[in-house]
Scaffold this motif. Structure first.
Motif, PDB file in Angstrom:
ATOM      1  N   THR A  68      -3.909  -0.667  -3.798  1.00 43.30           N
ATOM      2  CA  THR A  68      -4.005  -1.609  -2.678  1.00 43.30           C
ATOM      3  C   THR A  68      -3.761  -2.994  -3.251  1.00 43.30           C
ATOM      4  OG1 THR A  68      -5.724  -0.187  -1.705  1.00 43.30           O
ATOM      5  CG2 THR A  68      -5.431  -2.385  -0.752  1.00 43.30           C
ATOM      6  N   HIS A  93      -7.130   2.965   1.093  1.00 43.95           N
ATOM      7  CA  HIS A  93      -6.479   1.714   1.489  1.00 43.95           C
ATOM      8  C   HIS A  93      -7.218   1.083   2.669  1.00 43.95           C
ATOM      9  CE1 HIS A  93      -3.139   1.890  -1.220  1.00 43.95           C
ATOM     10  NE2 HIS A  93      -2.582   2.964  -0.672  1.00 43.95           N
ATOM     11  N   THR A 142       0.852  -1.191   0.000  1.00 38.66           N
ATOM     12  CA  THR A 142       0.000   0.000   0.000  1.00 38.66           C
ATOM     13  C   THR A 142       0.887   1.240   0.000  1.00 38.66           C
ATOM     14  OG1 THR A 142      -0.139   0.008   2.429  1.00 38.66           O
ATOM     15  CG2 THR A 142      -1.884  -1.157   1.248  1.00 38.66           C
TER      16      THR A 142
END
Length: 351
Positions: free
Chosen positions: A31, A72, A26
């Protein structure tokens, strides 16, 4: 069972050689969660590679760090579940965890780093804090085993680094960009020409319809003795050409050819200087068709990551974890922190 102290890392499965490694990245605006299987004989196989590419940044023409961190947090559980489903595994099958600790956006890094530590601690398995650039390099291990010595060119939106790898786990930085990263230059010129974001794929597509001779870009850093990169001059030339009325597709084709020639020429000179016959080319820009074709036309054996492994992803971090296990590196402490600036190696002074 006694609680594991924060500075410790359970390594109960090290002796048993973990079969499945979970990787998390990340570091910026993707992600990524991947799973790699360690095969008998030392080989590796990517079992899963799931990526959520954030689109919220398109309206800004670049990554907004706070928005990246939030997304994220919102997506990592979902991507983790998707990766395990793709691999056909449950979380209990994971024998080791690797997560990017740097370099990158600190807020974004912390999401995956803390998530990975939590999974490792809950399962009682080894945890490895992975270097993002080493992950990019080992993404190529999905295609063939990497045998040092070789050169490694990492070209992405945030990095343009050329490493010599004289032996496994040792990196010597022989060249880096003085200003923009290659991928950043692609993004900015694509935005200038109204081609969209991210710029790499946009320029690559537009270049197929353009004339690469339309804009006479000059080669950057002509006559340098070292192996550094610079894209500021190409950006300025692109701006002037745009103001002069250059067609977007012609600008794309001309810039792509100039940037590719510069990257390949510098890498070939470095390979000759260091006596290397193999170069690993990784990072988002490594997906560029013209770059791959240009390297194929050289005498170098160029190794590129497999499909889906060029841009930031979790599988490359799992592959870096596999390399750490193979090399017998000890697991990381669970108090390892995120680092925005984390050089993989220092630049050698050039004569």
């Amino acid at each position: 069972m006694n609680a594991v102290p924060p500075s410790a890392n359970p390594a109960t499965n090290l002796a048993a050689a973990p079969r499945y490694i979970l990787g998390i990245d990340t570091s910026c605006d993707d992600t990524g969660v991947g799973v790699v299987e360690l095969l008998n004989g030392g080989g590796v196989r990517v079992r899963a590679n799931r990526i959520w590419s954030q689109q919220v940044h398109a309206q800004y023409g670049g990554v907004m760090p706070e928005l990246a961190s939030r997304e994220h947090v919102e997506r990592i559980d979902e991507i983790m579940g998707a990766a395990l489903a793709e691999a056909g595994l449950s979380v209990g099958d994971i024998g080791a965890v690797a997560a990017t600790s740097g370099p990158g956006l600190v807020g974004a890094l912390l999401v995956g780093l803390m998530y990975g530590k939590g999974v490792a601690q809950a399962l009682g398995v080894p945890f490895f804090a992975a270097h993002h650039l080493e992950g990019h390099i080992f993404a190529a291990a999905s295609e063939e085993a990497l045998q040092a010595p070789y050169l490694a060119l990492v070209v992405s939106g945030g990095h343009t680094h050329l490493f010599d790898v004289p032996e496994e786990g040792k990196y010597v930085l022989v060249g880096a960009t003085r200003d923009d990263a290659a991928g950043e230059a692609f993004d900015k010129i694509a935005r200038l020409a109204g081609l969209g974001y991210p710029g790499g794929p946009a320029i690559s597509e537009a270049a197929t319809r353009g004339n690469p001779d339309a804009v006479p870009f000059k080669e950057p850093l002509q006559g340098q003795k070292g192996f550094e990169f610079s894209f500021s001059g190409l950006k300025t030339a692109a701006l002037l050409a745009h103001k002069a009325g250059a067609k977007p597709e012609d600008l794309a084709a001309s810039f792509e050819r100039a940037a590719v020639r510069f990257l390949v020429k510098t890498t070939v000179r470095a390979a000759n200087a260091h006596g290397r016959g193999t170069v690993v080319v990784s990072g988002g820009v490594a997906a560029n068709r013209a770059l791959r074709a240009a390297f194929a036309a050289t005498d170098l054996h160029a190794v590129f990551p497999g499909a889906g492994l060029n841009t930031d992803n979790g599988a490359m971090i799992a592959l870096a974890g596999a390399a750490a296990l193979h090399a017998g590196r000890p697991p990381s402490a669970l108090d390892a922190g995120a680092e925005a600036y984390a050089p993989l190696a220092k630049l050698l002074a050039q004569a």
